[in-house]
Scaffold this motif. Structure first.
Motif, PDB file in Angstrom:
ATOM      1  N   LEU A 135       0.849  -1.120   0.016  1.00 11.85           N
ATOM      2  CA  LEU A 135       0.037   0.200   0.116  1.00 11.85           C
ATOM      3  C   LEU A 135       0.838   1.386  -0.199  1.00 11.85           C
ATOM      4  N   PRO A 136       0.196   2.483  -0.411  1.00  8.55           N
ATOM      5  CA  PRO A 136       1.103   3.454  -0.629  1.00  8.55           C
ATOM      6  C   PRO A 136       1.375   3.965   1.010  1.00  8.55           C
ATOM      7  N   ALA A 137       2.631   4.361   1.041  1.00  3.47           N
ATOM      8  CA  ALA A 137       3.065   4.809   2.649  1.00  3.47           C
ATOM      9  C   ALA A 137       2.118   5.975   3.039  1.00  3.47           C
ATOM     10  N   ILE A 138       1.399   6.735   2.245  1.00  3.09           N
ATOM     11  CA  ILE A 138       0.612   7.810   2.916  1.00  3.09           C
ATOM     12  C   ILE A 138      -0.489   7.268   3.652  1.00  3.09           C
ATOM     13  N   SER A 139      -0.798   5.926   3.235  1.00  3.81           N
ATOM     14  CA  SER A 139      -2.096   5.493   3.874  1.00  3.81           C
ATOM     15  C   SER A 139      -1.900   4.456   4.769  1.00  3.81           C
ATOM     16  N   GLY A 168       7.134   0.783  -6.710  1.00  2.22           N
ATOM     17  CA  GLY A 168       6.448   2.278  -6.944  1.00  2.22           C
ATOM     18  C   GLY A 168       5.149   2.559  -6.121  1.00  2.22           C
ATOM     19  N   ASN A 169       4.530   1.321  -5.736  1.00  2.00           N
ATOM     20  CA  ASN A 169       3.163   1.533  -5.115  1.00  2.00           C
ATOM     21  C   ASN A 169       3.491   2.372  -3.548  1.00  2.00           C
ATOM     22  N   VAL A 170       4.561   2.004  -2.880  1.00  2.00           N
ATOM     23  CA  VAL A 170       4.946   2.419  -1.539  1.00  2.00           C
ATOM     24  C   VAL A 170       5.270   3.714  -1.725  1.00  2.00           C
ATOM     25  N   GLY A 171       5.873   4.476  -2.393  1.00  2.00           N
ATOM     26  CA  GLY A 171       6.208   5.763  -2.353  1.00  2.00           C
ATOM     27  C   GLY A 171       5.224   6.660  -3.038  1.00  2.00           C
ATOM     28  N   TYR A 172       4.069   6.206  -3.629  1.00  2.00           N
ATOM     29  CA  TYR A 172       3.217   6.947  -4.674  1.00  2.00           C
ATOM     30  C   TYR A 172       2.716   8.240  -3.687  1.00  2.00           C
ATOM     31  N   GLY A 173       3.016   9.367  -4.067  1.00  2.53           N
ATOM     32  CA  GLY A 173       2.427  10.743  -3.492  1.00  2.53           C
ATOM     33  C   GLY A 173       3.033  11.056  -2.430  1.00  2.53           C
ATOM     34  N   HIS A 174       4.197  10.626  -2.088  1.00  6.55           N
ATOM     35  CA  HIS A 174       4.787  10.901  -0.742  1.00  6.55           C
ATOM     36  C   HIS A 174       6.189  11.669  -1.110  1.00  6.55           C
ATOM     37  N   ALA A 175       6.435  12.625  -0.324  1.00  4.19           N
ATOM     38  CA  ALA A 175       7.682  13.823  -0.721  1.00  4.19           C
ATOM     39  C   ALA A 175       8.663  12.806  -0.507  1.00  4.19           C
ATOM     40  N   ALA A 176       9.011  11.951   0.301  1.00  9.59           N
ATOM     41  CA  ALA A 176      10.157  11.203   0.324  1.00  9.59           C
ATOM     42  C   ALA A 176      10.072   9.850  -0.508  1.00  9.59           C
ATOM     43  N   ARG A 177       9.635   9.992  -1.614  1.00  8.41           N
ATOM     44  CA  ARG A 177       9.128   8.543  -2.256  1.00  8.41           C
ATOM     45  C   ARG A 177      10.243   7.813  -2.592  1.00  8.41           C
ATOM     46  N   ARG A 178      11.507   8.484  -3.076  1.00  7.68           N
ATOM     47  CA  ARG A 178      12.591   7.506  -3.371  1.00  7.68           C
ATOM     48  C   ARG A 178      13.049   6.829  -2.129  1.00  7.68           C
ATOM     49  N   SER A 179      13.283   7.328  -0.876  1.00  8.94           N
ATOM     50  CA  SER A 179      13.988   6.834   0.073  1.00  8.94           C
ATOM     51  C   SER A 179      13.085   5.871   0.524  1.00  8.94           C
ATOM     52  N   LEU A 180      11.655   5.924   0.557  1.00  8.65           N
ATOM     53  CA  LEU A 180      10.691   4.936   1.163  1.00  8.65           C
ATOM     54  C   LEU A 180      10.807   3.645   0.408  1.00  8.65           C
ATOM     55  N   GLU A 181      10.757   3.923  -1.074  1.00  4.39           N
ATOM     56  CA  GLU A 181      10.760   2.766  -2.031  1.00  4.39           C
ATOM     57  C   GLU A 181      12.104   1.933  -1.894  1.00  4.39           C
TER      58      GLU A 181
END
Length: 212
Positions: A135-139, A168-181
């Motif tokens: 799931l996206p990290a924002i949720s 790519g699903n994990v970081g979708y819509g997050h400001a720190a997308r690359r590091s989260l992915e």
């Protein structure tokens, strides 16, 4: 973009035309267009049986079908498509109409049921690629212990199959997308994932996945 991904070492190129007004024709156009420049197999990323049936015969190499799930309206049509145009593999989403807020045990149960349906229609178990649904990290909270637990359980239940991490699903819509992915991809690999849907131009991610 396609050439750069191939040059970076992609095994498959994922094509998606879900946002198009006419998805079947748009996906067919994508298949024909990218095959003018690349020669690796394609992953047809769509929930539309019509789009799959339109695009699959155009593929020079056997494609992946991405994806099959318990939420399909006409699973029999997907199974018939597999019989007509045998795929190199099928991505199996561990979900049904109950949604994504389910336990790891429920996801594995769904995966088992879907695997039985596909193998009964002629798809080899070795050609199934299970997606535990990140799931996206924002949720949700990181590092998604439920998803990682699902990966481990899938690895035990299906040792001969592949397990996908859709990075790519994990970081979708997050400001720190690359590091989260990058963080999640490593955790998923350690849990048992062996197939990654990701941007191969992220050399830091690739270096980390290849380490250890």
């Amino acid at each position: 973009i396609a050439r750069r991904q191939v040059s970076a070492g992609a095994d498959y190129l994922d094509l998606c035309a879900a946002a198009a007004l006419n998805e079947p024709e748009s996906l067919a156009w994508l298949v024909e267009t990218v095959q003018e420049f690349i020669d690796i197999p394609l992953s047809l990323d769509t929930a539309s049986i019509a789009a799959l049936r339109r695009a699959a015969p155009l593929c020079r190499n056997r494609p992946l079908y991405n994806s099959y799930s318990g939420a399909l309206d006409h699973p029999d049509e997907f199974q018939a498509l597999c019989a007509d145009y045998s795929p190199a593999g099928v991505v199996v989403l561990c979900l049904d109409r109950s949604g994504t807020r389910i336990t790891p045990a429920e996801r594995v149960e769904i995966a088992s049921r879907l695997a039985d349906e596909l193998t009964a229609s002629g798809v080899d178990l070795e050609n199934l690629i299970f997606d535990p649904i990140a799931l996206p990290a924002i949720s949700c909270e990181l590092p998604q212990p439920g998803t990682l637990e699902t990966i481990g359980a899938l690895r035990q239940r299906f040792p001969q199959s592949r397990i996908l991490c859709a990075v790519g699903n994990v970081g979708y819509g997050h400001a720190a997308r690359r590091s989260l992915e990058r963080e999640f991809a490593l955790a998923a690999r350690d849990a048992g994932a062996d197939t990654f849907l990701c941007d191969l131009l992220d050399t830091i991610l690739l270096d980390r996945l290849r380490s250890q």
